[in-house]
Design an enzyme around this catalytic site. Structure first.
Site, PDB file in Angstrom:
ATOM      1  N   ASP A   2      42.250 -37.313 -18.562  1.00 20.47           N
ATOM      2  CA  ASP A   2      41.030 -38.074 -18.799  1.00 20.47           C
ATOM      3  C   ASP A   2      41.137 -39.444 -18.144  1.00 20.47           C
ATOM      4  O   ASP A   2      41.959 -40.270 -18.528  1.00 20.47           O
ATOM      5  CB  ASP A   2      40.793 -38.247 -20.303  1.00 20.47           C
ATOM      6  CG  ASP A   2      40.267 -36.975 -20.958  1.00 20.47           C
ATOM      7  OD1 ASP A   2      39.835 -36.061 -20.238  1.00 20.47           O
ATOM      8  OD2 ASP A   2      40.293 -36.905 -22.197  1.00 20.47           O
ATOM      9  N   ASP A 140      34.505 -29.316 -23.919  1.00 19.25           N
ATOM     10  CA  ASP A 140      35.437 -30.401 -24.226  1.00 19.25           C
ATOM     11  C   ASP A 140      34.837 -31.272 -25.321  1.00 19.25           C
ATOM     12  O   ASP A 140      33.730 -31.777 -25.173  1.00 19.25           O
ATOM     13  CB  ASP A 140      35.679 -31.236 -22.966  1.00 19.25           C
ATOM     14  CG  ASP A 140      36.679 -32.366 -23.156  1.00 19.25           C
ATOM     15  OD1 ASP A 140      37.183 -32.564 -24.279  1.00 19.25           O
ATOM     16  OD2 ASP A 140      36.950 -33.070 -22.163  1.00 19.25           O
ATOM     17  N   GLY A 141      35.583 -31.409 -26.419  1.00 18.11           N
ATOM     18  CA  GLY A 141      35.192 -32.331 -27.463  1.00 18.11           C
ATOM     19  C   GLY A 141      35.092 -31.688 -28.826  1.00 18.11           C
ATOM     20  O   GLY A 141      34.209 -30.869 -29.064  1.00 18.11           O
TER      21      GLY A 141
END
Length: 192
Positions: A2, A140-141
Site C-alpha cells: 500500500d 480490499d478492505g
C-alpha cells in the site's frame, strides 16, 4: 504494497525506496502495488525501477486511465484499476476494463486499515465479473472470515486481507479459510 501519498488519502506510507529494498531482499517477489496517490502517472517509472510487478491506480486519480495503463504496460508491469466505495463500477469503462489486468473494488475507504467492511460495495464485484468474466477482480478492505464468502460468491478471485490476518492468533488458519472460500466459489462458477 500500500503506497499512500498524504494527498489522495490522508495517510502516508512507503514509497519506491522501501519497495526497492523489499525487491532486493526477496528476489522474485510479486509486488502488487496499490497506489493510493494523486497523479499516479508520476510514479510509474519509480515503482517499475523499484521492482513493482503490478501497479494498481485509482480511477478517481487520473483523467486518462487508458494512457496510464499503456505507460504501466510499457514499463513491464501489470495494470490494476481501483474504484473507491463512492465510485460506481461503471466508472471503469469497457475499454479501460479490457486493457487492465486486474480490477479492484474497495470495500472500505482507502487510506486506513481496520475499517468495517462496506457490504454495499459488493454489487460492484458482481457487475464487473459479469462484464469482465476473465479478469482478476480483487476486493480490499475489511475482508476476513466473516466477509470473504460474500466477496467470493460475487465474483472476486483475489482477496486482500490485512487486519484479519495480522490480528489473528493463528494467521495460517485465516489464510487457509480465505483461500478455501475463494476456491470453492470459483469452482462453482466454472461449473455453470
Amino acid at each position: 504494497m500500500d503506497v499512500m501519498d498524504g494527498h489522495f488519502v490522508p495517510n502516508i506510507t512507503m514509497g519506491a525506496p522501501i519497495l526497492s529494498c523489499v525487491s532486493k531482499s526477496i528476489p522474485g517477489i510479486f509486488m502488487d502495488c496499490h497506489m493510493m496517490v494523486a497523479e499516479p502517472e508520476k510514479w510509474v517509472g519509480a515503482i517499475a525501477d523499484a521492482g513493482g510487478s503490478l501497479y494498481c491506480f485509482h480511477i478517481e486519480a487520473t483523467s486518462d486511465p487508458s494512457a496510464l495503463i499503456d505507460a504501466i504496460h510499457d514499463r513491464g508491469m501489470k495494470a490494476g484499476v481501483a474504484v473507491s466505495p463512492d465510485t460506481p463500477s461503471s466508472a471503469i469503462t469497457d475499454e479501460v476494463g479490457e486493457a487492465a489486468d486486474m480490477l479492484l473494488v474497495m470495500t472500505v475507504y482507502p487510506g486506513k486499515g481496520g475499517q468495517k467492511f462496506l457490504e454495499r460495495c459488493v454489487p460492484k464485484v458482481s457487475e464487473l465479473r459479469e462484464r469482465f468474466p476473465d479478469k482478476d477482480i480483487e476486493v480490499d478492505g475489511g475482508v476476513g472470515p466473516s466477509t470473504v464468502d460474500v466477496c467470493a460468491n460475487a465474483g472476486s478471485n483475489v482477496i486482500v486481507a490485512g487486519t484479519a490476518i495480522f490480528g489473528a492468533p493463528q494467521p495460517e488458519q485465516v489464510i487457509a479459510q480465505l483461500k478455501a472460500s475463494v476456491n470453492t466459489a470459483q469452482a462453482r462458477r466454472t461449473k455453470h
